[in-house]
Motif scaffolding. Structure first.
Motif, PDB file in Angstrom:
ATOM      1  N   GLU A 105      -0.292  23.015  -1.069  1.00  0.00           N
ATOM      2  CA  GLU A 105       0.236  22.001  -0.146  1.00  0.00           C
ATOM      3  C   GLU A 105      -0.685  21.721   1.052  1.00  0.00           C
ATOM      4  OE1 GLU A 105       4.349  22.373   1.053  1.00  0.00           O
ATOM      5  OE2 GLU A 105       4.137  20.699   2.470  1.00  0.00           O
ATOM      6  N   PRO A 106      -1.312  22.763   1.674  1.00  0.00           N
ATOM      7  CA  PRO A 106      -2.178  22.450   2.822  1.00  0.00           C
ATOM      8  C   PRO A 106      -3.293  21.475   2.450  1.00  0.00           C
ATOM      9  CG  PRO A 106      -1.714  24.801   2.756  1.00  0.00           C
ATOM     10  CD  PRO A 106      -1.175  24.216   1.486  1.00  0.00           C
ATOM     11  N   TYR A 107      -3.873  21.635   1.253  1.00  0.00           N
ATOM     12  CA  TYR A 107      -4.919  20.707   0.811  1.00  0.00           C
ATOM     13  C   TYR A 107      -4.332  19.298   0.663  1.00  0.00           C
ATOM     14  CZ  TYR A 107      -8.475  18.382  -1.934  1.00  0.00           C
ATOM     15  OH  TYR A 107      -9.422  17.477  -2.369  1.00  0.00           O
ATOM     16  N   PHE A 108      -3.136  19.228   0.023  1.00  0.00           N
ATOM     17  CA  PHE A 108      -2.476  17.925  -0.130  1.00  0.00           C
ATOM     18  C   PHE A 108      -2.298  17.250   1.232  1.00  0.00           C
ATOM     19  CE2 PHE A 108       1.431  15.441   0.149  1.00  0.00           C
ATOM     20  CZ  PHE A 108       1.198  14.464  -0.810  1.00  0.00           C
ATOM     21  N   ARG A 109      -1.853  18.023   2.233  1.00  0.00           N
ATOM     22  CA  ARG A 109      -1.593  17.443   3.567  1.00  0.00           C
ATOM     23  C   ARG A 109      -2.884  16.935   4.219  1.00  0.00           C
ATOM     24  NH1 ARG A 109       3.453  16.057   2.890  1.00  0.00           N
ATOM     25  NH2 ARG A 109       4.740  17.810   2.291  1.00  0.00           N
ATOM     26  N   THR A 110      -4.012  17.609   3.937  1.00  0.00           N
ATOM     27  CA  THR A 110      -5.300  17.146   4.477  1.00  0.00           C
ATOM     28  C   THR A 110      -5.666  15.794   3.878  1.00  0.00           C
ATOM     29  OG1 THR A 110      -5.991  19.441   4.623  1.00  0.00           O
ATOM     30  CG2 THR A 110      -7.734  17.808   4.785  1.00  0.00           C
ATOM     31  N   VAL A 111      -5.502  15.691   2.560  1.00  0.00           N
ATOM     32  CA  VAL A 111      -5.818  14.417   1.893  1.00  0.00           C
ATOM     33  C   VAL A 111      -4.840  13.334   2.371  1.00  0.00           C
ATOM     34  CG1 VAL A 111      -6.038  13.244  -0.329  1.00  0.00           C
ATOM     35  CG2 VAL A 111      -6.654  15.652  -0.145  1.00  0.00           C
ATOM     36  N   GLU A 112      -3.571  13.740   2.504  1.00  0.00           N
ATOM     37  CA  GLU A 112      -2.551  12.777   2.948  1.00  0.00           C
ATOM     38  C   GLU A 112      -2.923  12.210   4.322  1.00  0.00           C
ATOM     39  OE1 GLU A 112       1.455  14.336   4.025  1.00  0.00           O
ATOM     40  OE2 GLU A 112       2.229  12.737   2.755  1.00  0.00           O
ATOM     41  N   LYS A 113      -3.394  13.091   5.204  1.00  0.00           N
ATOM     42  CA  LYS A 113      -3.750  12.657   6.555  1.00  0.00           C
ATOM     43  C   LYS A 113      -4.898  11.636   6.516  1.00  0.00           C
ATOM     44  CE  LYS A 113      -4.388  14.665  11.066  1.00  0.00           C
ATOM     45  NZ  LYS A 113      -3.929  15.836  11.798  1.00  0.00           N
ATOM     46  N   ARG A 114      -5.876  11.921   5.684  1.00  0.00           N
ATOM     47  CA  ARG A 114      -7.012  10.998   5.557  1.00  0.00           C
ATOM     48  C   ARG A 114      -6.543   9.633   5.027  1.00  0.00           C
ATOM     49  NH1 ARG A 114     -10.380  13.228   1.179  1.00  0.00           N
ATOM     50  NH2 ARG A 114      -9.386  11.649  -0.096  1.00  0.00           N
ATOM     51  N   GLU A 115      -5.643   9.658   4.035  1.00  0.00           N
ATOM     52  CA  GLU A 115      -5.195   8.396   3.431  1.00  0.00           C
ATOM     53  C   GLU A 115      -4.216   7.656   4.346  1.00  0.00           C
ATOM     54  OE1 GLU A 115      -6.819   7.161   1.072  1.00  0.00           O
ATOM     55  OE2 GLU A 115      -7.919   8.990   0.607  1.00  0.00           O
ATOM     56  N   VAL A 116      -3.457   8.394   5.157  1.00  0.00           N
ATOM     57  CA  VAL A 116      -2.604   7.735   6.164  1.00  0.00           C
ATOM     58  C   VAL A 116      -3.501   6.980   7.133  1.00  0.00           C
ATOM     59  CG1 VAL A 116      -1.158   8.177   8.209  1.00  0.00           C
ATOM     60  CG2 VAL A 116      -0.574   9.239   6.022  1.00  0.00           C
ATOM     61  N   ALA A 117      -4.602   7.627   7.562  1.00  0.00           N
ATOM     62  CA  ALA A 117      -5.518   6.982   8.509  1.00  0.00           C
ATOM     63  C   ALA A 117      -6.127   5.723   7.889  1.00  0.00           C
ATOM     64  CB  ALA A 117      -6.618   7.962   8.921  1.00  0.00           C
ATOM     65  N   SER A 118      -6.491   5.779   6.605  1.00  0.00           N
ATOM     66  CA  SER A 118      -7.103   4.566   6.037  1.00  0.00           C
ATOM     67  C   SER A 118      -6.058   3.477   5.835  1.00  0.00           C
ATOM     68  CB  SER A 118      -7.918   4.849   4.780  1.00  0.00           C
ATOM     69  OG  SER A 118      -7.128   5.421   3.809  1.00  0.00           O
ATOM     70  N   ILE A 123       0.856  -1.195   0.000  1.00  0.00           N
ATOM     71  CA  ILE A 123       0.000   0.000   0.000  1.00  0.00           C
ATOM     72  C   ILE A 123       0.886   1.237   0.000  1.00  0.00           C
ATOM     73  CG2 ILE A 123      -1.823   1.256   1.234  1.00  0.00           C
ATOM     74  CD1 ILE A 123      -2.728  -1.529   0.388  1.00  0.00           C
ATOM     75  N   ASP A 124       0.756   2.063  -1.046  1.00  0.00           N
ATOM     76  CA  ASP A 124       1.562   3.277  -1.148  1.00  0.00           C
ATOM     77  C   ASP A 124       0.636   4.474  -0.907  1.00  0.00           C
ATOM     78  OD1 ASP A 124       3.795   4.923  -1.847  1.00  0.00           O
ATOM     79  OD2 ASP A 124       2.914   5.188  -3.828  1.00  0.00           O
ATOM     80  N   VAL A 125       0.887   5.221   0.151  1.00  0.00           N
ATOM     81  CA  VAL A 125      -0.026   6.318   0.508  1.00  0.00           C
ATOM     82  C   VAL A 125      -0.099   7.366  -0.614  1.00  0.00           C
ATOM     83  CG1 VAL A 125      -0.458   8.211   2.131  1.00  0.00           C
ATOM     84  CG2 VAL A 125       0.158   5.951   3.001  1.00  0.00           C
ATOM     85  N   ASP A 126       1.031   7.656  -1.277  1.00  0.00           N
ATOM     86  CA  ASP A 126       0.991   8.612  -2.400  1.00  0.00           C
ATOM     87  C   ASP A 126       0.024   8.130  -3.491  1.00  0.00           C
ATOM     88  OD1 ASP A 126       2.735  10.444  -1.303  1.00  0.00           O
ATOM     89  OD2 ASP A 126       4.485   9.751  -2.412  1.00  0.00           O
ATOM     90  N   GLN A 127       0.048   6.811  -3.720  1.00  0.00           N
ATOM     91  CA  GLN A 127      -0.849   6.247  -4.735  1.00  0.00           C
ATOM     92  C   GLN A 127      -2.310   6.346  -4.289  1.00  0.00           C
ATOM     93  OE1 GLN A 127       0.410   5.010  -7.795  1.00  0.00           O
ATOM     94  NE2 GLN A 127      -1.762   5.340  -8.261  1.00  0.00           N
ATOM     95  N   LEU A 128      -2.552   6.101  -2.989  1.00  0.00           N
ATOM     96  CA  LEU A 128      -3.927   6.242  -2.462  1.00  0.00           C
ATOM     97  C   LEU A 128      -4.429   7.662  -2.693  1.00  0.00           C
ATOM     98  CD1 LEU A 128      -3.848   4.404   1.036  1.00  0.00           C
ATOM     99  CD2 LEU A 128      -4.597   3.497  -1.174  1.00  0.00           C
ATOM    100  N   ILE A 129      -3.532   8.636  -2.467  1.00  0.00           N
ATOM    101  CA  ILE A 129      -3.901  10.054  -2.637  1.00  0.00           C
ATOM    102  C   ILE A 129      -4.262  10.330  -4.104  1.00  0.00           C
ATOM    103  CG2 ILE A 129      -3.014  12.433  -2.569  1.00  0.00           C
ATOM    104  CD1 ILE A 129      -1.184  11.460  -0.199  1.00  0.00           C
ATOM    105  N   GLU A 130      -3.402   9.851  -5.017  1.00  0.00           N
ATOM    106  CA  GLU A 130      -3.659  10.099  -6.449  1.00  0.00           C
ATOM    107  C   GLU A 130      -4.950   9.414  -6.889  1.00  0.00           C
ATOM    108  OE1 GLU A 130      -0.084   9.110  -8.670  1.00  0.00           O
ATOM    109  OE2 GLU A 130       0.721  11.122  -8.261  1.00  0.00           O
TER     110      GLU A 130
END
Ligand code: S3P
Length: 175
Positions: free
Chosen positions: A59-72, A36-43
């Motif tokens: 970047e702030p928007y990216f970090r919000t999405v990143e946080k959600r995908e890290v959690a999943s 599972i690659d979090v960058d790929q989940l984000i894309e």
């Protein structure tokens, strides 16, 4: 191996260009675990490449999405998870990842990182005229964050397969 360890994830953290994705794929294959690659989940979630998300949403928007995908990703079990180089700057991401598994940090010298990220399209943070200076600057800021990991491995002069071998030897019986 303690039975409660058997479904814990292996989470690779570290700066861009330290080989997380290449090493993670090999580890997943050798251990017969999902990769599972979090960058790929984000894309996948955004239907956009990371460079476009940075450019169009910031970047702030990216970090919000990143946080959600890290959690999943952290909610999964028995997977090999790779994270983007900035994911561990957020303490809540670190906490979620720590609860989910063993954190393994990969490191490399600024020169090695430069060689590996040349021509890469998903590192908008390194779209600067003097990439080496920017790598050094960000590494200095981020080094303390990468120390959150349980294990750390230097990847200079090593192939992804060699790094994966070293990780598997060192963690044998603990993953
Ligand atoms: C980033 C690293 C990238 C990607 C994004 C931001 C960072 O992932 O998440 O460009 O802040 O270091 P890699 O570490 O896989 O290159």
């Amino acid at each position: 191996m303690r039975s409660e360890d058997s479904d814990r994830n292996i989470v690779l953290v570290g700066f861009m260009g330290t080989g997380k994705t290449s090493v993670g794929k090999i580890l997943a294959k050798r251990l017969s675990r999902p990769f599972i690659d979090v960058d790929q989940l984000i894309e996948d979630a955004e239907g956009q490449q990371i460079s476009d998300i940075f450019e169009q949403r910031g970047e702030p928007y990216f970090r919000t999405v990143e946080k959600r995908e890290v959690a999943s990703a952290a909610a999964l079990k028995n997977a090999v998870i790779t994270t983007g180089g900035g994911a561990v700057l957020d303490p809540e991401n670190v906490a979620a990842l720590r609860r989910s598994g063993t954190l393994v940090s990969l490191t490399a010298s600024p020169e090695t990182i430069l060689g590996r990220v040349q021509g890469s399209r998903h590192r908008p943070l390194l779209n600067t005229p003097d990439k080496l200076a920017e790598i050094r600057r960000l590494l200095e800021i981020r080094a303390p964050f990468y120390r959150c990991a349980d294990y750390s491995f230097d990847t200079d002069g090593k192939t992804p397969a060699q790094v994966a071998d070293t990780i598997l030897r060192s963690l044998s019986g603990r993953i």
